[in-house]
Design an enzyme around this catalytic site. Structure first.
Site, PDB file in Angstrom:
ATOM      1  N   HIS A  25       5.273   1.664   0.650  1.00  0.00           N
ATOM      2  CA  HIS A  25       4.638   2.972   0.400  1.00  0.00           C
ATOM      3  C   HIS A  25       5.816   4.040   0.053  1.00  0.00           C
ATOM      4  O   HIS A  25       6.119   5.025   0.675  1.00  0.00           O
ATOM      5  CB  HIS A  25       3.814   3.427   1.500  1.00  0.00           C
TER       6      HIS A  25
ATOM      7  N   GLU B 249      -2.444  -1.500   6.024  1.00  0.00           N
ATOM      8  CA  GLU B 249      -1.245  -0.680   5.858  1.00  0.00           C
ATOM      9  C   GLU B 249      -0.695  -0.180   7.303  1.00  0.00           C
ATOM     10  O   GLU B 249      -1.723   0.305   8.232  1.00  0.00           O
ATOM     11  CB  GLU B 249      -0.832   0.452   5.155  1.00  0.00           C
TER      12      GLU B 249
ATOM     13  N   GLY C 162      -6.013  10.950 -13.460  1.00  0.00           N
ATOM     14  CA  GLY C 162      -5.661  12.356 -12.834  1.00  0.00           C
ATOM     15  C   GLY C 162      -4.181  12.476 -13.172  1.00  0.00           C
ATOM     16  O   GLY C 162      -3.793  11.997 -14.087  1.00  0.00           O
TER      17      GLY C 162
ATOM     18  N   ARG D  73      -4.013   3.686  -3.211  1.00  0.00           N
ATOM     19  CA  ARG D  73      -4.370   3.496  -1.761  1.00  0.00           C
ATOM     20  C   ARG D  73      -4.661   1.936  -1.709  1.00  0.00           C
ATOM     21  O   ARG D  73      -5.381   1.362  -2.530  1.00  0.00           O
ATOM     22  CB  ARG D  73      -5.563   4.195  -1.047  1.00  0.00           C
TER      23      ARG D  73
HETATM   24  C1  DGY Z   1       0.421  10.661  -0.707  1.00  0.00           C
HETATM   25  O1  DGY Z   1       0.978  11.846  -1.101  1.00  0.00           O
HETATM   26  O2  DGY Z   1      -0.966  10.556  -1.015  1.00  0.00           O
HETATM   27  C2  DGY Z   1       1.333   9.483  -0.812  1.00  0.00           C
HETATM   28  O3  DGY Z   1       0.776   8.231  -0.786  1.00  0.00           O
HETATM   29  C3  DGY Z   1       2.420   9.683  -0.047  1.00  0.00           C
HETATM   30  O4  DGY Z   1       3.424  10.479  -0.621  1.00  0.00           O
END
Ligand code: DGY
Length: 338
Positions: free
Chosen positions: A294, A276, A164, A247
């Site tokens: 993160h 997390e 993406g 993720r």
């Molecule tokens: C998101 O935007 O999905 C990130 O993991 C946090 O910026």
């Protein structure tokens, strides 16, 4: 905007303090109930209580937006504006069923997250944080021909999993290192996109065997949970480096920790974690795991931009305009129809 909506103020919940520009923008039009409890996320009980009667909410990836929360909010809730591009914390179908709009913050964080993926790729491949730890430990050291050897990055093969916006931005950066880029995604973009980025499609299992560096950019779905486990690590090169800025649950952390410990793969650079904010204890022991909390989108400029976009989504929905980055247009159509 209807005539009344120019002066109307709406009660909204903001589940963590956002950069000031966004707080100001929201405060101009709304009565803000702000959870001021960091570092912890808003406890679920407080969330369920405080969402009651609100017209909108700005949520973070730490808040689960599901049937229970929407029920607690009540039928006047118009929008949940997520301050993240990822929205695996939101049950979109349930929002749509109840006519609640949901939005995210795409585009504004693409390049920043791609930069961070590259930072991790370089750090893990060239053992940067391990070197930093060595010096801080004050242990004796002396330059040597075989001291702390990493893996070359330039002219290697980069494998991008999930092609993406962010995956493509990571791929584009590889040109400066003279790398060859291969990618896997279940959705194949048109050939001109592949050509523009300079990436060739591979089946997943082929990419695992061919890539020297693998960077993960898939959304978390039931299909991508544990996409990387013991079997996938076995297929990878012993010199391979894996990077995850998507993720955490996309990787089986126990299996990764074992693959890194046994030398099945060379190193990992991780921004996100399966449970997390907990990190698998095995990873904490390993020098070849570069781990950061993160930080993918964590720059001053990008967090400001995400805040302004979340604010714009929220206020648009409250004023009766279509939020610019709406995830469920069906809910908007329903609102318009009354
Ligand atoms: C998101 O935007 O999905 C990130 O993991 C946090 O910026």
């Amino acid at each position: 905007m209807t005539p009344d909506s120019a002066t109307e103020r709406w009660p909204v919940l903001v589940t963590r303090r956002l950069p000031q520009g966004a707080m100001d923008a929201i405060g101009e039009r709304c009565d803000v109930d702000l959870w001021e409890g960091p570092p912890e996320a808003i406890p679920r009980d407080d969330l369920l209580k405080r969402i009651g009667g609100k017209a909108g909410a700005v949520t973070l990836l730490t808040e689960k937006v599901d049937g229970e929360l929407l029920e607690a909010a009540g039928p006047q809730l118009r929008i949940v504006a997520n301050y993240a591009v990822g929205f695996d914390n939101i049950d979109i179908e349930e929002c749509t069923r109840r006519g609640v709009m949901a939005s995210n913050t795409p585009e504004v964080l693409t390049d920043t997250t791609a930069d961070l993926a590259w930072s991790l790729l370089m750090a893990a491949g060239r053992r940067i944080s391990e070197g930093d730890r060595l010096l801080r430990s004050r242990r004796e050291w002396i330059w040597g021909p075989e001291m702390m050897l990493g893996q070359d990055v330039h002219h290697k093969v980069l494998g991008v999993v999930g092609f993406g916006r962010i995956g493509q931005a990571v791929a584009r950066r590889a040109a400066g290192f003279g790398m060859r880029v291969i990618y896997f995604d279940v959705f194949r973009p048109p050939p001109e996109v592949e050509r523009g980025v300079g990436a060739e499609f591979r089946e997943f299992h082929d990419l695992l065997q061919e890539a020297d560096f693998i960077s993960i950019h898939v959304a978390l779905t039931p299909e991508t949970r544990h996409l990387f486990g013991a079997e996938q690590f076995r297929r990878m090169k012993p010199t391979a480096v894996i990077v995850n800025t998507s993720r955490g649950p996309v990787i089986d952390e126990a299996a990764l920790s074992e693959a890194l410990r046994s030398g099945e793969i060379f190193a990992a650079g991780l921004d996100v974690f399966e449970h997390e904010p907990e990190v698998h204890p095995g990873l904490l022991e390993l020098e070849n795991a570069t781990i950061i909390p993160h930080l993918g989108s964590a720059t001053v400029e990008t967090r400001h931009a995400m805040g302004m976009l979340a604010a714009e989504n929220l206020i648009a929905a409250l004023e009766g305009r279509r939020p610019p980055t709406l995830l469920n247009p069906e809910a908007w159509e329903r609102t318009r129809g009354g």
